[in-house]
Design an enzyme around this catalytic site. Structure first.
Site, PDB file in Angstrom:
ATOM      1  N   GLU A   1     -27.567 -10.269  19.049  1.00 43.29           N
ATOM      2  CA  GLU A   1     -27.927  -8.975  18.848  1.00 43.29           C
ATOM      3  C   GLU A   1     -29.490  -8.694  18.764  1.00 43.29           C
ATOM      4  O   GLU A   1     -29.845  -7.564  19.764  1.00 43.29           O
ATOM      5  CB  GLU A   1     -27.255  -8.231  17.567  1.00 43.29           C
ATOM      6  CG  GLU A   1     -27.603  -6.651  17.380  1.00 43.29           C
ATOM      7  CD  GLU A   1     -26.750  -5.786  18.548  1.00 43.29           C
ATOM      8  OE1 GLU A   1     -25.686  -6.093  18.501  1.00 43.29           O
ATOM      9  OE2 GLU A   1     -27.528  -5.297  19.345  1.00 43.29           O
TER      10      GLU A   1
ATOM     11  N   ILE B   1     -31.778  -2.296  17.192  1.00 42.81           N
ATOM     12  CA  ILE B   1     -31.001  -1.113  17.858  1.00 42.81           C
ATOM     13  C   ILE B   1     -29.561  -1.888  18.110  1.00 42.81           C
ATOM     14  O   ILE B   1     -29.560  -3.078  18.922  1.00 42.81           O
ATOM     15  CB  ILE B   1     -31.495  -0.676  19.099  1.00 42.81           C
ATOM     16  CG1 ILE B   1     -32.671  -0.162  19.334  1.00 42.81           C
ATOM     17  CG2 ILE B   1     -30.643   0.319  19.787  1.00 42.81           C
ATOM     18  CD1 ILE B   1     -33.668   0.163  20.219  1.00 42.81           C
TER      19      ILE B   1
ATOM     20  N   GLY C   1     -51.957  -5.394  17.665  1.00 42.95           N
ATOM     21  CA  GLY C   1     -50.834  -6.520  17.555  1.00 42.95           C
ATOM     22  C   GLY C   1     -49.745  -6.219  18.393  1.00 42.95           C
ATOM     23  O   GLY C   1     -48.622  -6.586  17.865  1.00 42.95           O
TER      24      GLY C   1
ATOM     25  N   LYS D   1     -33.966  -9.176  29.278  1.00 43.20           N
ATOM     26  CA  LYS D   1     -33.162  -8.251  28.556  1.00 43.20           C
ATOM     27  C   LYS D   1     -32.023  -7.741  29.750  1.00 43.20           C
ATOM     28  O   LYS D   1     -30.967  -7.475  29.420  1.00 43.20           O
ATOM     29  CB  LYS D   1     -33.748  -7.199  27.739  1.00 43.20           C
ATOM     30  CG  LYS D   1     -34.753  -7.959  26.800  1.00 43.20           C
ATOM     31  CD  LYS D   1     -35.547  -6.871  26.134  1.00 43.20           C
ATOM     32  CE  LYS D   1     -36.463  -7.524  24.943  1.00 43.20           C
ATOM     33  NZ  LYS D   1     -37.677  -6.894  24.932  1.00 43.20           N
TER      34      LYS D   1
END
Ligand SMILES: NC(=O)c1ccc[n+]([C@@H]2O[C@H](COP(=O)([O-])OP(=O)(O)OC[C@H]3O[C@@H](n4cnc5c(N)ncnc54)[C@H](OP(=O)(O)O)[C@@H]3O)[C@@H](O)[C@H]2O)c1
Length: 431
Positions: free
Chosen positions: A129, A136, A187, A205
């Site tokens: 996940e 999300i 960052g 992704k």
């Protein structure tokens, strides 16, 4: 209460977040699930650096095999990132009868099919996940909540670094290098931001989202990938004037019997929900036949956001282990109406184009003549600036054209002596 042992490899940013959540929320989670999750061993190369969670030193090891070979450990959490040795660790752990939780999109995009097949063969699962959009719950939603749906498209802003840079340029009128430097200072970008800025992380992704939505494990090399490093402030401002925002999109879309899988910057209408996703936020816009159009939105990275997803996967697995069930994680059914992957050459879209041309009469005629030769028609032309250096941007919106025709036209145009920089073309996406 049933106790399930887990072992963690990778006690870094996300790994230490996971340990902290499991420790701080131990009784909350046990009460909710009826299972106690026990971290039995933690492996990392670096055992000296300070983490935001204290653990018993006896739990720590530098040797991953101490976890892989421990028969008391039911679940391996892999959070080291990268392809090797993560792949070997996961494969060995599956063979030793462990289930896996990972956040490793780079590995899964490259070797996910092989590892998922190995897991299925061993009657084990790999949950991932956190690998898309961190906290999300997009993967669980595609896999479970939307199980009855067929999908027509998924369009995502799935890389926070590029979205931060583009938003910063748009909101603060700053250049690409300035926005990127700011991201590094905060960052939000790595010292070497190539993976994020050039769209590679988004492509990783996209491979996973495409698999979940369409049942096709697209080869990473077949995903069209274009990053945002060529986007200038001028492009951002022209987009705004015309009522658009520029976003780096990862798109999987069904067109007839073809599937498109592409990552590139795109103009999207300001009224579209994705246009308002700014900064480090991610959003995934899913079009489905039953549930309609859905937007999943939230922080796409961060220690606790990713830890939330990892712990959710752990709990799913512990429930299955407790029930003695094997529910294949990816009981994915291929969309049989999809026969092929559509080449980017055949993709058709409206485009924004910016030429940097010598400011003299006749240039526009030359450029439009070449476009016409390739069957490309112009919807609008803007040339606002006059420059002392006599190099000015000419901005066009063109009607729907085939990508290959546009590329051929642009390569001819870019060879004209009046064109002084490589032309920029950005797709206008009808999301
Ligand atoms: N950070 C996020 O917000 C986020 C969100 C979603 C998904 N993810 C994914 O989560 C994973 C972990 O990310 P992260 O941000 O936690 O990375 P990280 O902070 O760099 O942590 C990785 C840790 O693993 C250690 N390590 C590397 N190779 C190892 C090996 N062979 N054996 C034992 N330990 C090893 C590293 O040690 P050294 O530092 O000494 O190399 C480091 O402590 C990645 O796959 C990433 O893509 C991250």
């Amino acid at each position: 209460m049933r106790k399930i042992n887990v072992g963690l490899i990778g006690f870094g940013n996300v790994g230490s977040g996971v340990v902290k959540v499991l420790r701080d929320k131990r009784s909350f989670l046990a009460e909710k699930t009826g299972i106690e999750i026990n971290v039995r061993k933690i492996c990392d190369k670096d055992l000296a650096s300070k983490r935001n969670v204290c653990v018993d030193k006896k739990l720590l090891t530098r040797d991953a095999r101490e976890i892989i070979n421990d028969t008391q450990i039911d679940i391996l959490i892999e959070l080291i990132g990268g392809v090797h040795p993560a792949k070997e660790f996961i494969a060995e752990a599956l063979k030793k009868g462990k289930n896996i939780v990972t956040a490793n999109k780079a590995l899964l995009a490259q070797d996910g099919q092989e590892l998922l097949a190995l897991a299925a063969d061993r009657g084990k699962n790999i949950y991932f996940e956190a690998s898309v959009g961190a906290g999300i719950p997009i993967i669980k939603s595609l896999r479970e909540g939307l199980v009855a749906n067929s999908f027509t498209s998924i369009s995502g802003i799935v890389n926070g670094t590029s979205n931060f840079v583009l938003s910063r340029m748009s909101e603060s009128n700053c250049s690409f290098p300035d926005a990127l430097n700011e991201a590094k200072k905060l960052g939000f970008a790595e010292t070497d931001p190539t993976l994020d800025i050039e769209g590679i992380d988004s492509a990783h992704k996209l491979v996973l989202l495409t698999y979940l939505a369409f049942g096709k494990f697209v080869n990473l090399k077949e995903v069209y990938v274009e990053g945002i490093s060529k986007i200038s402030l001028a492009d951002i401002n022209y987009a705004k004037e015309a009522g658009f925002e520029i976003k780096l999109l990862a798109i999987a879309k069904k067109e007839g019997d073809s599937l498109e899988a592409r990552v590139h910057p795109a103009f999207i209408p300001r009224a579209h929900l994705l246009a308002s996703v700014s900064g480090m936020f991610n959003a995934i816009y899913v079009s489905s036949d039953l549930a309609g159009d859905l937007l999943f939105y939230g922080p796409g990275a961060g220690q606790m956001s990713a830890a939330s997803a990892v712990v959710s996967d752990l709990i799913d697995l512990t429930q299955d282990i407790k029930a003695g069930l094997f529910r294949p994680t990816m009981n994915i059914v291929a969309d049989k109406s999809i026969k092929k992957l559509r080449s980017i050459d055949d993709y058709e879209s409206r485009y924004y184009i910016r030429f940097m041309a010598v400011d003299k009469p006749g240039v526009l005629a030359k450029v439009s003549g070449i476009l016409a030769k390739y069957g490309i028609s112009i919807a609008s032309v803007t040339q606002k600036e006059r420059s002392k250096a006599h190099i000015v941007p000419i901005v066009m919106i063109i009607h729907e054209a085939r990508e290959k025709d546009l590329r051929n036209a642009l390569s001819t145009i870019d060879r004209l002596d009046v064109i002084k920089e490589k032309s920029v073309a950005i797709r206008i996406e009808e999301v």
